[in-house]
Write a protein that holds these residues in place. Sequence first.
Motif, PDB file in Angstrom:
ATOM      1  N   PHE A 261       0.830  -1.190   0.000  1.00 31.81           N
ATOM      2  CA  PHE A 261       0.000   0.000   0.000  1.00 31.81           C
ATOM      3  C   PHE A 261       0.873   1.252   0.000  1.00 31.81           C
ATOM      4  O   PHE A 261       1.434   1.631   1.025  1.00 31.81           O
ATOM      5  N   ASP A 262       1.026   1.875  -1.164  1.00 26.30           N
ATOM      6  CA  ASP A 262       1.792   3.116  -1.306  1.00 26.30           C
ATOM      7  C   ASP A 262       0.828   4.292  -1.282  1.00 26.30           C
ATOM      8  O   ASP A 262       0.166   4.571  -2.272  1.00 26.30           O
ATOM      9  N   TYR A 263       0.760   4.955  -0.144  1.00 24.04           N
ATOM     10  CA  TYR A 263      -0.076   6.144  -0.046  1.00 24.04           C
ATOM     11  C   TYR A 263       0.857   7.347   0.029  1.00 24.04           C
ATOM     12  O   TYR A 263       1.047   7.951   1.075  1.00 24.04           O
ATOM     13  N   THR A 264       1.469   7.667  -1.140  1.00 16.79           N
ATOM     14  CA  THR A 264       2.506   8.700  -1.247  1.00 16.79           C
ATOM     15  C   THR A 264       3.563   8.498  -0.169  1.00 16.79           C
ATOM     16  O   THR A 264       3.943   9.433   0.541  1.00 16.79           O
ATOM     17  N   ALA A 265       4.048   7.259  -0.057  1.00 12.89           N
ATOM     18  CA  ALA A 265       5.070   6.928   0.936  1.00 12.89           C
ATOM     19  C   ALA A 265       6.392   7.587   0.573  1.00 12.89           C
ATOM     20  O   ALA A 265       6.660   7.922  -0.591  1.00 12.89           O
ATOM     21  N   GLN A 266       7.243   7.779   1.576  1.00  8.59           N
ATOM     22  CA  GLN A 266       8.579   8.300   1.325  1.00  8.59           C
ATOM     23  C   GLN A 266       9.366   7.316   0.474  1.00  8.59           C
ATOM     24  O   GLN A 266       9.233   6.101   0.626  1.00  8.59           O
ATOM     25  N   PRO A 267      10.197   7.814  -0.442  1.00 10.43           N
ATOM     26  CA  PRO A 267      11.012   6.903  -1.262  1.00 10.43           C
ATOM     27  C   PRO A 267      11.926   6.057  -0.386  1.00 10.43           C
ATOM     28  O   PRO A 267      12.318   6.466   0.709  1.00 10.43           O
ATOM     29  N   SER A 268      12.247   4.876  -0.870  1.00  7.62           N
ATOM     30  CA  SER A 268      13.178   4.021  -0.133  1.00  7.62           C
ATOM     31  C   SER A 268      14.571   4.651  -0.142  1.00  7.62           C
ATOM     32  O   SER A 268      14.911   5.455  -1.014  1.00  7.62           O
ATOM     33  N   LEU A 269      15.376   4.276   0.833  1.00  8.43           N
ATOM     34  CA  LEU A 269      16.654   4.933   1.088  1.00  8.43           C
ATOM     35  C   LEU A 269      17.797   4.240   0.347  1.00  8.43           C
ATOM     36  O   LEU A 269      17.935   3.029   0.380  1.00  8.43           O
ATOM     37  N   ARG A 270      18.604   5.033  -0.331  1.00  9.92           N
ATOM     38  CA  ARG A 270      19.885   4.566  -0.875  1.00  9.92           C
ATOM     39  C   ARG A 270      20.976   5.157   0.007  1.00  9.92           C
ATOM     40  O   ARG A 270      20.959   6.354   0.300  1.00  9.92           O
ATOM     41  N   ASN A 271      21.906   4.325   0.460  1.00  8.25           N
ATOM     42  CA  ASN A 271      22.938   4.863   1.331  1.00  8.25           C
ATOM     43  C   ASN A 271      24.311   4.329   0.962  1.00  8.25           C
ATOM     44  O   ASN A 271      24.459   3.284   0.326  1.00  8.25           O
TER      45      ASN A 271
END
Length: 280
Positions: A261-271
Amino acid sequence: MPARLKTSGVELALRGTPVKTENFSWELMGTFTKNNNKVVELMDGIDQVSLGGFSGMSIVAAKGRPYGEFYAVTNATDAQGRTIVDQETGLPVPTSEAKYLGSYNPKFQASLGTTLNYKGWSLTTLFDMKHGGVFYSRTKDIMAFTGTSAETGGERFGQIFPNSVYLDANGNSVVNTTATYDKVDYYPYLEAGMNVVDASYVKLRNLAISYKFKKDMLKNTPFGDVTVGVFGNNLFIWTPSENKYADPEVNSAGAGNAQGFDYTAQPSLRNYGINVKVSF
């Protein structure tokens, strides 16, 4: 009577070293997981229960279907999968009731990693993937509403909806070559089911390079061993062409039964980072 699920599957893990010499080694590792599940039974008199969602779209456990099905109104199609449009407006006709649109559970998951060692150098990389399953993308919905997604571009007026038909007086499909629509009348008002997209992906999950100093290089130092390296996580993601909107791994519903469920979720993190390991 409580709900009852039937689950079966297979999990495999392999690891081996195809090449190993005095100064060089090549190690491979891989996994494969496939789980099948079906809702066998719910409480008496109930065919499905809602696990979450929002107005117009639900994630449900439905008797006789895989757990975690998306259930929503979407564009109507004929027996050949062509979109049915209104002959007057050229706009897609919504289904008369909510439809099952697939489960958030993938068909299978897999990973493949390798480690190369040459003298003091080491290179490690890991790819993983999920194939199949779907997720709901509110990001897609908002981009369509604001006209910023690729599908809303190009010629926006007087277009024929791709691969569309309309129904004649007898309910037969007629290939649409005349009924046109304006994109501004369609994309801001997408049916919820049109925002359920393929959740497959392949990720470069990890890439790391390190160097371990030789003993004779440390003989005048207080260190017994020193290893220095750099790494990156979640460096790249490849998704199907229908998903240009969000990482399928994001989940706005938190830890619970309502996944995908993507409800304008924050983008996943690249580190990125640096590793320094020392011993005395």
